[in-house]
Design an enzyme around this catalytic site. Structure first.
Site, mmCIF file in Angstrom:
data_model
loop_
_atom_site.group_PDB
_atom_site.id
_atom_site.type_symbol
_atom_site.label_atom_id
_atom_site.label_comp_id
_atom_site.label_asym_id
_atom_site.label_seq_id
_atom_site.Cartn_x
_atom_site.Cartn_y
_atom_site.Cartn_z
ATOM 1 N N ARG A 31 0.793 -1.222 0.000
ATOM 2 C CA ARG A 31 0.000 0.000 0.000
ATOM 3 C C ARG A 31 0.830 1.279 0.000
ATOM 4 O O ARG A 31 0.612 2.160 -0.807
ATOM 5 C CB ARG A 31 -0.951 0.015 1.210
ATOM 6 C CG ARG A 31 -1.987 -1.078 1.159
ATOM 7 C CD ARG A 31 -2.949 -1.013 2.331
ATOM 8 N NE ARG A 31 -3.895 0.084 2.200
ATOM 9 C CZ ARG A 31 -4.917 0.262 3.029
ATOM 10 N NH1 ARG A 31 -5.113 -0.552 4.037
ATOM 11 N NH2 ARG A 31 -5.740 1.269 2.861
ATOM 12 N N HIS A 77 -8.412 -3.399 -6.604
ATOM 13 C CA HIS A 77 -8.011 -2.678 -5.387
ATOM 14 C C HIS A 77 -9.209 -2.500 -4.450
ATOM 15 O O HIS A 77 -9.846 -1.434 -4.443
ATOM 16 C CB HIS A 77 -7.420 -1.318 -5.766
ATOM 17 C CG HIS A 77 -6.627 -0.670 -4.669
ATOM 18 N ND1 HIS A 77 -5.362 -1.086 -4.308
ATOM 19 C CD2 HIS A 77 -6.921 0.352 -3.832
ATOM 20 C CE1 HIS A 77 -4.903 -0.330 -3.330
ATOM 21 N NE2 HIS A 77 -5.837 0.551 -3.005
ATOM 22 N N TYR A 121 -18.252 13.969 -11.488
ATOM 23 C CA TYR A 121 -18.201 15.142 -12.356
ATOM 24 C C TYR A 121 -16.963 15.184 -13.240
ATOM 25 O O TYR A 121 -16.962 15.852 -14.266
ATOM 26 C CB TYR A 121 -18.240 16.423 -11.513
ATOM 27 C CG TYR A 121 -19.478 16.574 -10.661
ATOM 28 C CD1 TYR A 121 -20.742 16.580 -11.233
ATOM 29 C CD2 TYR A 121 -19.377 16.694 -9.278
ATOM 30 C CE1 TYR A 121 -21.876 16.715 -10.459
ATOM 31 C CE2 TYR A 121 -20.507 16.831 -8.485
ATOM 32 C CZ TYR A 121 -21.763 16.833 -9.080
ATOM 33 O OH TYR A 121 -22.877 16.964 -8.304
#
Length: 750
Positions: A31, A77, A121
């Site tokens: 990670r 993931h 968006y």
């Protein structure tokens, strides 16, 4: 019959240790830390690969980020959408990355700290360099693939990145017990260094710095400790000092203004606003009178922070003040930590480049081995077709005389003629000598008749000739180090030509800034603080004329110097340091200023329970008493720190400080509890501890009982007040017997 339950005994500490180590390694490897080969963390690698799989290339339309994030999370993931979108946004921000890997469309945040719009968006696609230098050749078996989290998909263990991305884009991350912080560098310079090291593997870090001058931050700026860079690149650790770029512009009226056009990389985000506040604070505290206005005129075209100056301002002195007292000069901490060979390692500049070069040779070897295998298979089939064209009449005769495809194939491969009708015995003998390979036989059987046209045969012959050239070239690359090095260098040159750009950050040595602050004449003053936390200071003569009123109105009256610092001890175990220079100085009837405005003290969260001058306590000891009857003494010099706030003592859960006193002149103290117990004992029984210690028990308390009051008695037996009130009864402190610490004390009978 039910299986009998078995209970397996285990040591709890061993289980916890193993579990935590497993967790820590998972965070480190999977990670938080980048891989030295491709310079990417797993979330970045998976996001880019998913975009490649979705076909969101640089020359195709943008796709919604929500689609990218959802697909990445579902396939590769499973750690939440926010981590994926955050990684996607950062890869699209050219002010954070030396080389943006994602082409963002929409609001992807700003250098001033504005966040990106919601993923529903915004849109994104791959940058051209990402497709060319990060994801090319995935179809040529150049990297290993492994199962995803639920073993329903395959994902690359590393991307076939053709540049030292760890240096170009840098990295930052916090793992368990370790941190990585790698600055960005210039692509063209890094490529030149790689080429030089390929040609001469004996180059040192100093030699490589002839190509890589130092970090190249996307925000520009100036690195001012050039001489320290070699040590940083050799050890992989150190501190880089960065300054913003300041230009001087002439304006009407003979005045000048300072314009900041580049900022330190560490100022990205909210720190720009903090810098403006720091400049305003310099003006408010009268550290400078040269600045008359501040404005942030930054836009999408770049940074532009304007400081309007008064006529005749000392430009150089003001620059030095800004560098010294604000974020215009800042430090970037370097810790070049990455995952190398499956484990975290702090790497030097040369080591990073060595790992990358080894990776490039591995990629190139696997790529050309794959191409060689394909060309050899193609050449084998071409040879078979050319040979078949030479004996096409015999092959047609075999086809017409056979009963099945397998019979024809057996004849072409093994020369088996039984069951096949031939026109002549000569044809049978020729067929018995055939020895095509199985792929050749299949190609012959699949061949169309138009391939027998003369021009088609010529094309086939030319293709075979080219295939033989390719095979020779690929074998030369695979078997010759210099040939493979030329291929790698050629690819690097093309990347440098297309994507290289001039350096943005200047590298130089600058002299240490020395600010000549005006010396303050030491004068005795009196510090006053009332019970509401309002503070002020005044001349000693003014205090003496108003002594009675001042002592009545003030909770703390401290005689000190105007260069001293005031220590404000609070019930939550902190000490706030207040410079006397910052305390308003004036007349007796001046109202004063809330102490909250002058230091980090927060009246809504803590209460002051002791106020002393640093000069008074640093040569003596300070005694602490808490509500749970914990006591200790601390050397006053431990509180002599440059920090504005520090820990004064350590507290147990639910405990708070009730009294702080410089008690060196006192012989005894008296602890009074809520339940009416009074304990008098010698101050000398309280041990000397560090400020980070809890202390020792001063009084044995019953369950639910706490210390409510603390009284100090001087060596001559006098007390703050020899008689005190307790629930309507008078208690004479001097009549209490001197007992030992950590006893119950005397119960007051009502």
């Amino acid at each position: 019959m039910e299986q009998e339950e078995r209970i397996i005994g285990a040591e709890y500490s061993e289980i916890m240790q193993k579990s935590y180590i497993d967790y820590a390694m998972s965070v480190i490897i999977s990670r938080a830390l980048p891989d030295v080969r491709d310079g990417l963390k797993p979330v970045q690698r998976r996001t880019l690969y998913d975009m490649y799989e979705l076909g969101i290339r640089y020359d195709r339309p943008y796709r919604k980020c929500a689609r990218i994030v959802g697909d990445t999370m579902g396939k590769y993931h499973p750690h939440g959408d926010s981590s994926i979108y955050d990684a996607l946004v950062v890869m699209a921000q050219d002010f954070k990355k030396g080389l943006a890997l994602v082409d963002g469309h929409g609001n992807f945040g700003s250098i001033e700290g504005d966040g990106a719009a919601a993923m529903r968006y915004t849109e994104a696609r791959l940058q051209k360099i990402t497709q060319v230098a990060f994801l090319a050749d995935l179809d040529k078996d150049v990297v290993d693939f492994g199962p995803n989290f639920d073993e329903t998909e395959k994902e690359p263990q590393v991307l076939p990145v053709r540049i030292p991305n760890l240096l170009v884009n840098g990295s930052d991350g916090i793992a368990v017990g370790m941190v990585t912080s790698i600055p960005t560098h210039n692509l063209a310079e890094v490529i030149d260094a790689v080429k030089a090291l390929i040609k001469n593997n004996k180059l040192t870090n100093a030699d490589l710095m002839k190509y890589i001058k130092g970090p190249d931050f996307p925000t520009g700026g100036i690195v001012v400790n050039q001489d320290e860079l070699l040590q940083i690149y050799e050890t992989g650790q150190g501190k880089i000092r960065i300054r913003g770029r300041v230009e001087v512009e002439k304006v009407k009226g003979g005045r000048e203004r300072l314009v900041i056009t580049e900022i330190p990389y560490t100022m990205i985000g909210a720190n720009i606003g903090k810098f403006l506040n720091e400049v305003a604070s310099l003006v408010e505290t009268k550290k400078t009178n040269d600045i008359i206005d501040i404005s942030n005129q930054s836009s999408k075209d770049g940074i532009r922070i304007v400081l309007e100056l008064r006529r005749g301002a000392d430009i150089e002195k003001l620059k030095n003040l800004l560098y010294k007292k604000t974020r215009l000069q800042d430090t970037f901490g370097v810790n070049m930590l990455a995952v190398a060979d499956g484990r975290p390692e702090t790497l030097s500049l040369r080591k990073i480049l060595e790992y990358n070069i080894d990776f490039q040779f591995e990629l190139t070897t696997r790529k050309y081995q794959n191409l060689l295998d394909k060309e050899q298979k193609k050449g084998e089939i071409q040879e078979g077709l050319i040979r078949a064209c030479d004996i096409i009449d015999l092959i047609i005769e075999i086809l017409r005389g056979s009963r099945s495809r397998d019979q024809v194939k057996d004849c072409l491969v093994n020369g088996v003629t039984e069951g096949i009708r031939f026109k002549t015995e000569k044809s049978r003998k020729m067929a018995a000598k055939l020895n095509f390979t199985e792929p050749q036989a299949n190609a012959i059987l699949d061949m169309r008749l138009y391939k027998l046209i003369g021009l088609e045969l010529e094309v086939l012959m030319a293709e075979h000739e080219q295939t033989m050239k390719n095979i020779a070239e690929y074998k030369d690359i695979l078997n010759n180090y210099d040939s493979m090095a030329k291929v790698i260098i050629k690819e690097l040159d093309s990347l440098k030509k297309e994507f290289g750009r001039p350096r943005r950050t200047a590298i130089e040595n600058a002299e240490e800034i020395v600010l000549e602050e005006p010396k303050i004449e030491e004068l005795p003053v009196v510090f006053l603080m009332d019970r509401f936390g309002y503070v002020r200071s005044m001349d000693e003569t003014i205090y003496e004329r108003n002594k009675e009123a001042a002592d009545t109105e003030s909770k703390y009256v401290i005689h000190c110097l105007n260069t001293d610092r005031i220590c404000i001890f609070t019930d939550n175990g902190k000490v706030h340091l207040l410079k006397m220079q910052n305390v308003p100085f004036g007349k007796f009837r001046d109202k004063g200023t809330p102490v909250d405005n002058l230091c980090n003290y927060n009246s809504s969260e803590e209460n002051f329970i002791g106020v002393m001058a640093m000069n008074d306590i640093k040569e003596t000891v300070v005694t602490f008493v808490t509500r749970q009857a914990m006591v200790k003494q601390v050397e006053g010099s431990e509180f002599d720190t440059s920090r504005k706030t520090a820990a004064a003592t350590k507290l147990q859960d639910g405990d708070s400080v009730i009294a702080v006193h410089a008690a060196s002149e006192h012989a005894n103290l008296v602890l009074a509890s809520d339940n009416g117990y009074f304990l008098r004992f010698a101050v000398s029984e309280i041990p000397l501890k560090k400020k980070t210690a809890v202390g020792v028990r001063g009084m044995k308390l019953a369950d639910g009982d706490t210390v409510s009051e603390v009284y100090w008695m001087e060596k001559n037996g006098a007390a703050q007040s020899s008689e005190v009130e307790y629930k309507g009864h008078t208690v004479t402190l001097t009549r209490l017997r001197v007992a030992s610490r950590d006893t119950k004390g005397t119960k007051i009978r009502l």
